[in-house]
Scaffold this active site. Structure first.
Site, PDB file in Angstrom:
ATOM      1  CG  ASP A  78      17.297 -46.757 -39.878  1.00  0.00           C
ATOM      2  OD1 ASP A  78      16.795 -46.900 -38.514  1.00  0.00           O
ATOM      3  OD2 ASP A  78      16.428 -46.747 -40.773  1.00  0.00           O
TER       4      ASP A  78
ATOM      5  CE1 TYR B 255      14.894 -32.216 -27.551  1.00  0.00           C
ATOM      6  CE2 TYR B 255      15.053 -31.313 -25.493  1.00  0.00           C
ATOM      7  CZ  TYR B 255      15.332 -31.551 -26.733  1.00  0.00           C
ATOM      8  OH  TYR B 255      16.870 -31.245 -26.482  1.00  0.00           O
TER       9      TYR B 255
ATOM     10  CE  LYS C  64      17.057 -35.679 -27.161  1.00  0.00           C
ATOM     11  NZ  LYS C  64      18.041 -35.919 -27.051  1.00  0.00           N
TER      12      LYS C  64
END
Length: 302
Positions: free
Chosen positions: A72, A172, A176
């Site tokens: 993880d 988002y 990005k």
């Protein structure tokens, strides 16, 4: 693309682009550590069938050495242990691919920051940004011990495109664009040690999850074009993998340091193709055809 004797870590290699990159690095002869949270003994919250063991086996079939490690990448101690293991077992790290994501089920299309679920949005940012920084923190010291190391930060969209377009939602969008900037920032630090960092984006990628969205397989993916004509420009995850392998195998890879590139751009530079022999140039197509509101037509773009 001869990477025999080289050691790579593909962080986030369970499926999609990470799997495509791991397989192609293996095909070039590399030893590839593949990490993720989904194993044959433990499912992640995705609830999908792909596992890191599957990816490692595909690396082996391609001609490389695949080593699956459950990690993880939000847990610093797990990442530190991973890097210690690579050092103990191989004594080197030549390529680090930061492909960790895990946000497909967390972001909401066309939602403002006040409409978007806050917990999901913040979790998305942790998965998309914090994981990359945690991994870089622990892995880059090993990468720079030998000159010529390469860090590839995988994102969605080039720096140029993301700077000019709103990407689906604030969360988002930040995720990005942050990765593009992250590669640029790492490049400033790495160049002092003879290493390079590059931001790499696929085009419209036919990942396992994307194929499921359209209800098709890789064998009949063109059936989805009837529903979404622009899907004709799509590419396989292996195309992204070949882009990463081409960068890693370039003795003059330092010329890309700090740059944002796409699979389509690198295909033209290095001459590789997708599995069907085509060279989809998705981001040029998206800008000149899709975003321009023109009818779908991939002529001259693949």
């Amino acid at each position: 693309m001869n990477l025999k004797g080289k050691v790579a870590l593909v962080a986030g290699a369970t499926r999609g682009g990470g799997r495509g990159i791991a397989v192609e690095l293996g095909a070039a002869g590399a030893t590839v550590y593949v990490t993720g949270r989904t194993t044959r003994d433990r499912a992640s919250e995705y609830g999908r069938p792909e596992t890191i063991e599957d990816t490692a086996e595909l690396v082996e079939r391609a001609g490389g050495i695949g080593i699956p490690v459950s990690v993880d990448h939000l847990v610093s101690e797990e990442v530190r242990a991973l890097v210690d293991r690579i050092r103990d077992e191989r004594g080197r790290l030549d390529v680090l691919v930061n492909n960790i994501w895990g946000g497909e089920h967390l972001f909401e299309f066309d939602k403002t920051v006040w409409e978007h679920d806050l917990d999901n949005g913040l979790r998305l940012l942790r998965l998309a940004v914090d994981t990359h920084l945690v991994t870089a923190h622990h892995a880059l010291p090993l990468l720079i011990e030998r000159p010529g190391g390469l860090l590839i930060e995988v994102t969605d969209g080039t720096t140029e495109y993301n700077a000019q377009h709103y990407r689906n939602s604030p969360f988002y969008d930040v995720a990005k664009t942050a990765v593009n900037r992250m590669a640029w920032a790492h490049a400033k630090d790495l160049e002092k040690h003879g290493a390079a960092a590059v931001s790499l984006t696929p085009g419209w990628m036919r990942s396992e999850m994307m194929l499921d969205v359209f209800g098709v397989t890789e064998e009949n993916w063109r059936d989805a074009i009837a529903r979404e004509p622009h899907f004709a420009i799509s590419e396989t995850p292996r195309y992204l993998g070949r882009a990463a392998a081409a960068l890693a195998g370039d003795s003059d890879r330092a010329r890309w340091n700090g740059r944002s590139v796409s699979s389509g751009e690198l295909a033209k530079e290095y001459g590789f193709t997708d599995l069907d022999g085509s060279q989809p140039d998705a981001w040029r197509y998206i800008t000149e055809v899709q975003d321009a509101g023109k009818p779908a037509d991939t002529s001259g773009y693949r």
